[in-house]
Design a protein around this motif. Structure first.
Motif, PDB file in Angstrom:
ATOM      1  N   LEU A 169      48.451  43.786  42.209  1.00 11.78           N
ATOM      2  CA  LEU A 169      47.493  44.694  42.515  1.00 11.78           C
ATOM      3  C   LEU A 169      46.318  44.551  43.409  1.00 11.78           C
ATOM      4  N   ALA A 170      45.814  43.077  42.991  1.00  9.57           N
ATOM      5  CA  ALA A 170      44.580  42.442  43.922  1.00  9.57           C
ATOM      6  C   ALA A 170      45.335  42.431  45.196  1.00  9.57           C
ATOM      7  N   MET A 171      46.376  41.983  45.644  1.00  8.94           N
ATOM      8  CA  MET A 171      46.611  41.901  47.084  1.00  8.94           C
ATOM      9  C   MET A 171      47.208  43.104  47.358  1.00  8.94           C
TER      10      MET A 171
ATOM     11  N   VAL B 225      31.594  38.490  35.176  1.00  8.92           N
ATOM     12  CA  VAL B 225      31.898  39.337  36.365  1.00  8.92           C
ATOM     13  C   VAL B 225      33.168  39.876  36.147  1.00  8.92           C
ATOM     14  N   ARG B 226      33.460  41.200  36.148  1.00  9.36           N
ATOM     15  CA  ARG B 226      34.509  41.884  35.825  1.00  9.36           C
ATOM     16  C   ARG B 226      35.313  42.398  37.390  1.00  9.36           C
ATOM     17  N   LEU B 227      36.351  42.040  37.638  1.00 16.05           N
ATOM     18  CA  LEU B 227      37.147  42.372  38.906  1.00 16.05           C
ATOM     19  C   LEU B 227      38.147  43.390  38.549  1.00 16.05           C
ATOM     20  N   ILE B 228      38.193  44.716  38.932  1.00 11.49           N
ATOM     21  CA  ILE B 228      39.140  45.609  38.688  1.00 11.49           C
ATOM     22  C   ILE B 228      39.812  45.777  39.863  1.00 11.49           C
ATOM     23  N   ALA B 229      41.165  45.801  39.671  1.00 16.61           N
ATOM     24  CA  ALA B 229      42.290  46.073  40.792  1.00 16.61           C
ATOM     25  C   ALA B 229      43.167  47.190  40.458  1.00 16.61           C
ATOM     26  N   SER B 230      43.429  48.413  41.208  1.00 18.05           N
ATOM     27  CA  SER B 230      44.129  49.235  41.053  1.00 18.05           C
ATOM     28  C   SER B 230      44.964  49.737  42.072  1.00 18.05           C
ATOM     29  N   VAL B 231      45.980  50.488  41.845  1.00 16.38           N
ATOM     30  CA  VAL B 231      46.857  51.008  43.026  1.00 16.38           C
ATOM     31  C   VAL B 231      46.131  51.904  44.047  1.00 16.38           C
ATOM     32  N   PRO B 232      46.449  51.903  45.344  1.00 18.62           N
ATOM     33  CA  PRO B 232      45.648  53.011  46.041  1.00 18.62           C
ATOM     34  C   PRO B 232      45.597  54.396  45.681  1.00 18.62           C
ATOM     35  N   GLY B 233      44.336  54.857  45.721  1.00 22.34           N
ATOM     36  CA  GLY B 233      44.377  56.291  45.466  1.00 22.34           C
ATOM     37  C   GLY B 233      44.044  56.292  43.746  1.00 22.34           C
ATOM     38  N   PHE B 234      44.124  55.423  43.199  1.00 17.80           N
ATOM     39  CA  PHE B 234      43.727  55.340  41.418  1.00 17.80           C
ATOM     40  C   PHE B 234      42.518  56.229  41.257  1.00 17.80           C
ATOM     41  N   TYR B 235      41.580  56.002  42.294  1.00 16.48           N
ATOM     42  CA  TYR B 235      40.239  56.821  41.991  1.00 16.48           C
ATOM     43  C   TYR B 235      40.227  58.192  41.669  1.00 16.48           C
ATOM     44  N   ARG B 236      41.420  58.863  41.954  1.00 15.13           N
ATOM     45  CA  ARG B 236      41.502  60.145  41.883  1.00 15.13           C
ATOM     46  C   ARG B 236      41.855  60.447  40.123  1.00 15.13           C
ATOM     47  N   TYR B 237      42.412  59.547  39.797  1.00 21.27           N
ATOM     48  CA  TYR B 237      42.605  59.483  38.193  1.00 21.27           C
ATOM     49  C   TYR B 237      41.669  59.102  37.180  1.00 21.27           C
ATOM     50  N   SER B 238      41.026  57.835  37.818  1.00 21.94           N
ATOM     51  CA  SER B 238      40.239  57.091  37.114  1.00 21.94           C
ATOM     52  C   SER B 238      39.062  57.909  36.350  1.00 21.94           C
ATOM     53  N   ALA B 239      38.281  58.937  37.166  1.00 20.08           N
ATOM     54  CA  ALA B 239      37.347  59.633  36.573  1.00 20.08           C
ATOM     55  C   ALA B 239      37.945  60.749  35.702  1.00 20.08           C
TER      56      ALA B 239
END
Length: 740
Positions: A321-323, A376-390
């Motif tokens: 996910l980070a890559m 420090v927290r590094l959060i990796a997600s699939v592209p477009g996950f911001y639509r579901y995160s909130a």
């Protein structure tokens, strides 16, 4: 109409009848079972109470049953993901496979559990060599349904396993071999079972191996066998299935190893330095380029680090996910909450060759560097996950329910949730909330939530049992972790995992497959399944108190295979006059391993493994000894009168005696000779007279060969309490009945 309830199927009359049948066994002096007897009146009253209790117990609601299970410390099992071993092939150049790389088995998503670097390397030849012979087993290793013994049938000290590669390994290059080993009662099934980390930590190998490679020794200015740098050995010296990772410390040199004498090759070797295997290892699979994979689809994950206080500090991530996904950064943590950094305050750099992702905290002129130890927290997600995160905003009311219909998470712990609170200066502080089974143990300030996968709903507390999220006009409930997948459908067949989910993997021309079945995937437990499991677990032994407890727990020792076990209370090694002389507060446990020899004996590592397993379960005031059996060879001398047609069947009678005087159980399901039981001449008489054609035993005497064995005046053989018998070369003389 009332629902049909699962009432007990025993009536009042049946309970009375069953109770009356127990009277002669429990109280034989009670002979008057007529109606006028007061005891019968009490029995009938208790039968009536039993029937009423069962009637009401059948009407206990499910909610109460869950609470009863909670009091017992039993919770329904969550959905589990299937796991399997995946193997990569067709590697023509070095490729880095990060953790979490997504693979497809038709419509099932699998992810690798560990990062692995693939090198253009292949196995060439495999040689097994002992004192007596050397065999080329390369063809056997190519088939996962054929097992071979790397150290021969004896696995004695000095036996070697040679493995060659199609090219030389560079010094410092990491290579990993995966071994699938068979147990004594295991068939060649398509399942890869590796030991867990906890089992490996308590497992003491029975033998000791050394690994070497044929390299150039600069100090001696010649080529020789030099030790490998062992990075990881999950096999525990070929005690269980697992991976073996190593590095070469010097330039390799080719050499000819018989019988692969057609050309020089680049070899590594494994040698038995200290023997002791109870069962010689059997390898049914030897593979390169393998890694474990789980059936899941991670949409978002996070990793935490601590700063050193240096400006512009960077962190390296080695995940899929980070890559290939999007990155977010938060700092802080604890009761103060997390502050999310805007994009301008950190930089994301993908390293060339897929060797990971570097996240650098950019220096801001107006801000001082972060103090050492800042999280420090590094959060990796699939592209477009911001639509579901909130996923929602708090309304400030008790028992708020938030729907998450767009995320088909099947596990109760599949989500990582944060709730933001707004400070007076307008900044948002994100606080971590924890998933719980229910709010029974939650206080008014505990940030807990309950996720119900079947409804895809997140529940919050009421202010007394669990905190209430702060009310906000904006979305202040977000996700920092999300995992899909799990269930029995993930137990796919061999060869189904063959596709890459990413375009980068497909363009690399590297093939992937699963040589074994995926296993371990299961659905969430129902209430009835949990009740049945709780009943079984309550019957299981987990503390060593009685002799039977020691014997059960010794057989369940992980990592070793115990064939027979006997617990001897008040006994310690060296006690000569047992049971008249007793060792108070002590107990000895005799263990017999599985083995191919007639008298299998446990190695010191075997005994220490069992000892370690029992030590954590015994009473603190009990002194425990785990000891091997003491074998006594019994030789029978007999003159037997038989029918004329059986005058030449002495071998059958000798086999009958070997079957009787054996330390281990046989295929008939019977146990071997009882520990410490005296060998009476009557036992031998009884066995011989039951044989076909035997008229009578004319003469019989016994000989014993073994420490602490005693022969009585009557000719019987007395054994020590930890003694076991085995057959010697019996001398049977058959006399035809017509010659008398």
């Amino acid at each position: 109409m009332l629902p049909r309830l699962p009432l007990d199927d025993r009536t009042y009359a049946e309970i009375v009848q069953q109770s009356r049948k127990i009277i002669p066994k429990r109280m034989p002096e009670w002979t008057d079972e007529n109606a006028h007897d007061p005891g019968m009146t009490m029995l009938e009253m208790l039968a009536w109470l039993t029937e009423m209790q069962r009637y009401y117990i059948s009407r206990v609601p499910d909610r109460n049953k869950r609470k009863f299970l909670d009091l017992l410390g039993v919770a329904p099992r969550d959905t589990e993901s299937a796991r399997t071993l995946v193997q990569f092939s067709g590697v023509t150049e070095a490729i880095h496979i990060p953790r979490g790389t997504k693979l497809m088995a038709e419509d099932q998503m699998f992810e690798t559990e560990r990062s692995i670097r693939l090198h253009p390397l292949a196995l060439d030849r495999i040689i097994c060599r002992t004192e007596r012979e050397a065999n080329d087993v390369t063809a056997w290793s190519d088939h996962l349904h054929v097992a071979f013994q790397p150290f021969g049938t004896d696995a004695k000290r000095g036996a070697r396993l040679y493995i060659s590669f199609d090219r030389e390994l560079e010094p410092g290059e990491l290579a990993t071999l995966t071994f699938k080993l068979l147990k004594h009662d295991e068939s060649l099934r398509d399942v890869y079972d590796a030991a867990e980390e906890g089992e490996l930590a308590s497992l003491i190998p029975s033998a000791r191996l050394s690994w070497k490679a044929y390299c150039w020794d600069e100090q001696a200015a010649k080529a020789s066998w030099m030790p490998l740098q062992v990075v990881r050995d999950e096999t525990a010296h070929f005690s269980t299935s697992g991976s073996f990772a190593f590095r070469i410390g010097a330039p390799m040199r080719s050499v000819v190893v018989h019988p692969a004498a057609d050309k020089p090759r680049y070899w590594i070797s494994c040698t038995i330095e200290e023997g002791g295997y109870e069962l010689p290892p059997r390898i049914s699979g030897l593979m390169l380029h393998t890694v474990m994979a789980s059936q899941r689809d991670t949409l978002c994950e996070y990793m935490e680090y601590e700063t050193t206080g240096e400006p512009g500090q960077s962190f390296v991530l080695d995940t899929y996910l980070a890559m290939h996904g999007e990155m977010r950064v938060q700092i802080g943590g604890g009761e103060q909450g997390w502050t999310e950094l805007p994009l301008g305050q950190f930089e994301v750099e993908r390293r060339p060759g897929g060797d990971g992702v570097s996240v650098k905290l950019a220096s801001v002129p107006d801000d001082p560097p972060l103090a050492p130890g800042t999280r420090v927290r590094l959060i990796a997600s699939v592209p477009g996950f911001y639509r579901y995160s909130a996923i929602g905003s708090g309304n400030g009311l008790p028992n708020q329910a938030v729907e998450a219909y767009d995320l088909a998470c099947r596990k109760k712990t599949a989500l990582g949730l944060q709730v933001a609170r707004r400070e007076r200066d307008g900044t948002l502080r994100w606080e971590d909330w924890s998933a719980v089974e229910d709010f029974d143990r939650s206080g008014p300030y505990d940030r807990h939530y309950v996720y119900m996968p079947e409804k895809r709903v997140i529940l919050f507390g009421n202010g007394e049992k669990g905190a209430i999220p702060e009310a906000s006009p904006d979305a202040n409930i977000g996700l920092i972790a999300c995992e899909l997948g799990g269930g029995a459908r993930g137990n796919v067949k061999p060869g189904l995992i063959r596709e890459w989910a990413s375009k980068a993997g497909r363009t690399a021309s590297v093939a992937v497959s699963n040589p074994f079945y995926a296993h371990g995937g299961s659905e969430a437990e129902t209430l009835q399944e949990t009740l049945l499991r709780a009943q079984m677990e309550l019957k299981q032994t987990f503390r060593a108190v009685t002799e039977e407890d020691y014997e059960i727990l010794a057989k369940e020792t992980p990592g070793v295979e115990v064939a027979r076990v006997k617990a001897i209370p008040l006994y310690k090694p060296g006690l000569s006059d047992y049971p008249r002389e007793k060792a108070h507060g002590q107990i000895s446990v005799v263990v017999v391993p599985y083995g191919h020899t007639e008298t299998p004996s446990p190695s010191p590592g075997f005994l220490r493994t069992v000892q370690h397993h029992l030590d954590s379960r015994r009473l603190i005031a009990t002194e425990l000894h785990v000891i091997p059996p003491l074998y006594v060879r019994i030789t029978v001398h007999a003159a037997i009168v038989v029918e004329p047609q059986y005058a030449d069947d002495s071998r059958k009678l000798a086999e009958l005696l070997k079957e009787l005087l054996r330390p281990l159980g046989g295929r008939d399901g019977r146990e071997g000779w009882e520990f410490g039981r005296t060998v009476y001449k009557g036992d031998i008489y009884n066995a011989l007279t039951k044989a076909s054609g035997v008229v009578f035993v004319q003469d019989l005497w016994l000989d014993a060969d073994g420490a602490q064995a005693k022969k009585t005046a009557g000719g019987d053989i007395q054994l020590p309490p930890h003694g076991l018998v085995y057959s010697g070369e019996h001398e049977i003389e058959l006399i035809s009945r017509t010659r008398l």
